[in-house]
Design an enzyme around this catalytic site. Structure first.
Site, PDB file in Angstrom:
ATOM      1  N   HIS A 179      -7.931  62.751  50.535  1.00 36.84           N
ATOM      2  CA  HIS A 179      -6.532  62.989  50.917  1.00 36.84           C
ATOM      3  C   HIS A 179      -5.589  62.458  49.818  1.00 36.84           C
ATOM      4  CE1 HIS A 179      -3.678  63.557  54.585  1.00 36.84           C
ATOM      5  NE2 HIS A 179      -3.049  63.808  53.454  1.00 36.84           N
ATOM      6  N   ARG A 219      -4.356  70.294  56.266  1.00 35.81           N
ATOM      7  CA  ARG A 219      -4.755  69.281  57.233  1.00 35.81           C
ATOM      8  C   ARG A 219      -6.148  69.606  57.768  1.00 35.81           C
ATOM      9  NH1 ARG A 219      -1.558  66.396  55.451  1.00 35.81           N
ATOM     10  NH2 ARG A 219       0.141  65.227  56.443  1.00 35.81           N
ATOM     11  N   GLU A 233     -10.315  60.772  59.110  1.00 33.21           N
ATOM     12  CA  GLU A 233     -10.192  60.184  57.777  1.00 33.21           C
ATOM     13  C   GLU A 233     -10.283  58.669  57.892  1.00 33.21           C
ATOM     14  OE1 GLU A 233      -6.749  61.816  55.807  1.00 33.21           O
ATOM     15  OE2 GLU A 233      -7.501  63.848  56.006  1.00 33.21           O
TER      16      GLU A 233
HETATM   17  N1  LIG Z   1      -3.035  66.860  51.184  1.00 29.31           N
HETATM   18  C1  LIG Z   1      -1.869  66.270  51.165  1.00 29.31           C
HETATM   19  O1  LIG Z   1      -1.750  65.139  50.713  1.00 29.31           O
HETATM   20  C2  LIG Z   1      -0.658  66.986  51.696  1.00 29.31           C
HETATM   21  C3  LIG Z   1       0.606  66.638  51.222  1.00 29.31           C
HETATM   22  C4  LIG Z   1       1.721  67.354  51.654  1.00 29.31           C
HETATM   23  C5  LIG Z   1       1.574  68.369  52.606  1.00 29.31           C
HETATM   24  N2  LIG Z   1       0.332  68.659  53.087  1.00 29.31           N
HETATM   25  C6  LIG Z   1       0.148  69.726  54.081  1.00 29.31           C
HETATM   26  O2  LIG Z   1       0.325  70.992  53.470  1.00 29.31           O
HETATM   27  C7  LIG Z   1       0.665  71.955  54.484  1.00 29.31           C
HETATM   28  C8  LIG Z   1       1.774  72.866  53.998  1.00 29.31           C
HETATM   29  O3  LIG Z   1       2.943  72.122  53.685  1.00 29.31           O
HETATM   30  P1  LIG Z   1       4.297  72.870  53.288  1.00 29.31           P
HETATM   31  O4  LIG Z   1       5.241  71.819  52.807  1.00 29.31           O
HETATM   32  O5  LIG Z   1       4.022  74.040  52.428  1.00 29.31           O
HETATM   33  O6  LIG Z   1       4.772  73.358  54.738  1.00 29.31           O
HETATM   34  P2  LIG Z   1       5.839  74.493  55.078  1.00 29.31           P
HETATM   35  O7  LIG Z   1       6.364  74.151  56.428  1.00 29.31           O
HETATM   36  O8  LIG Z   1       6.801  74.679  53.955  1.00 29.31           O
HETATM   37  O9  LIG Z   1       4.937  75.826  55.170  1.00 29.31           O
HETATM   38  C9  LIG Z   1       4.090  76.128  56.238  1.00 29.31           C
HETATM   39  C10 LIG Z   1       4.098  77.652  56.445  1.00 29.31           C
HETATM   40  O10 LIG Z   1       3.193  77.958  57.505  1.00 29.31           O
HETATM   41  C11 LIG Z   1       3.781  78.975  58.316  1.00 29.31           C
HETATM   42  N3  LIG Z   1       3.225  78.891  59.675  1.00 29.31           N
HETATM   43  C12 LIG Z   1       3.533  78.003  60.647  1.00 29.31           C
HETATM   44  N4  LIG Z   1       2.774  78.214  61.736  1.00 29.31           N
HETATM   45  C13 LIG Z   1       1.978  79.262  61.448  1.00 29.31           C
HETATM   46  C14 LIG Z   1       0.961  79.948  62.179  1.00 29.31           C
HETATM   47  N5  LIG Z   1       0.637  79.597  63.435  1.00 29.31           N
HETATM   48  N6  LIG Z   1       0.331  80.994  61.572  1.00 29.31           N
HETATM   49  C15 LIG Z   1       0.673  81.360  60.318  1.00 29.31           C
HETATM   50  N7  LIG Z   1       1.626  80.742  59.585  1.00 29.31           N
HETATM   51  C16 LIG Z   1       2.253  79.707  60.142  1.00 29.31           C
HETATM   52  C17 LIG Z   1       5.261  78.699  58.291  1.00 29.31           C
HETATM   53  O11 LIG Z   1       6.004  79.880  58.569  1.00 29.31           O
HETATM   54  C18 LIG Z   1       5.467  78.212  56.853  1.00 29.31           C
HETATM   55  O12 LIG Z   1       5.834  79.258  55.990  1.00 29.31           O
HETATM   56  C19 LIG Z   1       0.993  71.121  55.743  1.00 29.31           C
HETATM   57  O13 LIG Z   1      -0.129  71.133  56.611  1.00 29.31           O
HETATM   58  C20 LIG Z   1       1.165  69.722  55.209  1.00 29.31           C
HETATM   59  O14 LIG Z   1       0.850  68.751  56.201  1.00 29.31           O
HETATM   60  C21 LIG Z   1      -0.776  67.988  52.641  1.00 29.31           C
END
Ligand SMILES: NC(=O)c1ccc[n+]([C@@H]2O[C@H](COP(=O)([O-])OP(=O)(O)OC[C@H]3O[C@@H](n4cnc5c(N)ncnc54)[C@H](O)[C@@H]3O)[C@@H](O)[C@H]2O)c1
Length: 326
Positions: free
Chosen positions: A287, A239, A268
């Site tokens: 995105h 993000r 965006e």
């Molecule tokens: N570009 C896109 O189109 C797109 C699509 C899907 C997801 N995403 C983004 O990808 C990212 C990851 O998604 P995901 O499904 O792997 O999420 P997820 O929840 O499976 O993983 C996130 C990880 O971050 C860790 N975390 C949370 N807060 C933290 C902090 N303060 N410091 C360190 N670690 C921390 C959590 O423990 C978790 O393991 C999200 O931001 C999501 O919005 C983007």
């Protein structure tokens, strides 16, 4: 549109084209489906047009803040068409007893593919070479091999784990930083946890997979870029709000880091006057990490199933707000 029966608002774009199965499921269960006809998120005015009628939302990237939630008098469930939920005031939903669910894991494969593609593209200067060759220049400068490189993952959740698995064939060393480290998965995937500082200082590639929450707002800032290697490549498919874009610009401009690939932005679409767009050492995409036919079909069906399930008294697969039927 005259609204009849149970109405679902779909915030995601191209629902009919890409999520036929999901749409059929909703209609087969008696829902009227209002789609987003635009190639952009719905505006507040567009949401407000239906707000008092809808009982369910499949949320795209439009904003569901406290004010919007307060107007949604019939709303029971927001099923996010994706994973990030930074556009939804989950607390306000919880207070009103509205269930919020995500499609965690459903588009993770597509996003992980994008992160890997970006890493390889940066190493091989793929986009730069394409651009300069088309411009009639014959620029033959050096890239990097990925073999033997240290890959650092910020966050080790669903998507980062998929990236690890995909990259393991490239003979890299894998590292991760996570506030809640999943040791078992790390061991399975041959990933070593590091503290944030050690990861930043020592990795050749740093790929961000954190959620956008207040703790991660501008977590990647000037100080963080200063800690990275001069040859570091930075990738963000998570993000925009996690990264201070101005600091990223200066880090790339001044050679604090070597290159970056970015799919997500604080605002965006990215503004055409963004200084990032003047740089040669950045890859920018709109995105689109999650945009694949396969992922959309899965997410569309999941979001439809969550909504159908809710009205049959069942829990969604990944609820963010307390499960209503326990
Ligand atoms: N570009 C896109 O189109 C797109 C699509 C899907 C997801 N995403 C983004 O990808 C990212 C990851 O998604 P995901 O499904 O792997 O999420 P997820 O929840 O499976 O993983 C996130 C990880 O971050 C860790 N975390 C949370 N807060 C933290 C902090 N303060 N410091 C360190 N670690 C921390 C959590 O423990 C978790 O393991 C999200 O931001 C999501 O919005 C983007």
């Amino acid at each position: 549109v005259k609204l009849v029966k149970k109405t679902v608002l779909i915030g995601a774009t191209n629902f009919s084209q890409n999520c036929g199965e999901g749409k059929r499921l909703l209609e087969a269960h008696g829902f009227q489906v209002i789609e987003n006809p635009y190639q952009r998120p719905l505006t507040r005015e567009e949401q407000e047009q239906y707000i008092s009628e809808i009982c369910a939302v499949s949320a795209g990237n439009e904003i569901w803040d406290r004010e919007m939630i307060s107007k949604a008098t019939n709303l029971k469930i927001i099923s996010r068409f994706g994973v990030g939920f930074d556009n939804i005031d989950v607390e306000a939903c919880q207070e009103k007893g509205i269930t919020v669910a995500t499609a965690r894991g459903m588009n993770g494969d597509a996003v992980a593919n994008m992160a890997v593609a970006m890493i390889l593209a940066l190493m091989k200067k793929l986009v730069f070479f394409d651009r300069t060759t088309r411009e009639g220049k014959w620029v033959r400068c050096m890239g990097h091999d990925i073999t033997g490189k240290r890959i650092g993952l910020l966050g080790f959740g669903d998507i980062a784990q998929r990236v690890s698995k995909k990259l393991s064939g490239f003979e890299v060393e894998l590292f991760a930083y996570d506030a809640f480290p999943n040791e078992a998965r790390a061991q399975e995937l041959n990933v070593t946890f590091l503290d944030l500082n050690s990861l930043l200082c020592s990795c050749d590639v740093i790929s961000c997979h954190l959620p956008s929450i207040k703790e991660t707002y501008h977590m990647i800032n000037g100080d963080v870029f200063n800690k990275m290697k001069k040859t570091a490549a930075f990738v963000n498919t998570a993000r925009g709000a996690i990264v201070d874009e101005e600091a990223l610009y200066w880090a790339l401009k001044n050679g604090t880091i070597e290159s970056a690939a970015i799919d997500v932005y604080e605002h965006e679409p990215i503004r055409m006057d963004s200084p990032l767009l003047t740089l040669e050492n950045i890859i920018v995409t709109p995105h689109t990490a999650a945009e694949s036919f396969e992922a959309f079909a899965r997410v569309g069906l999941n979001t439809a199933q969550d909504i159908v399930n809710y009205f049959q008294g069942k829990n969604p697969s990944f609820p963010l707000t307390p499960k209503p039927f326990e």
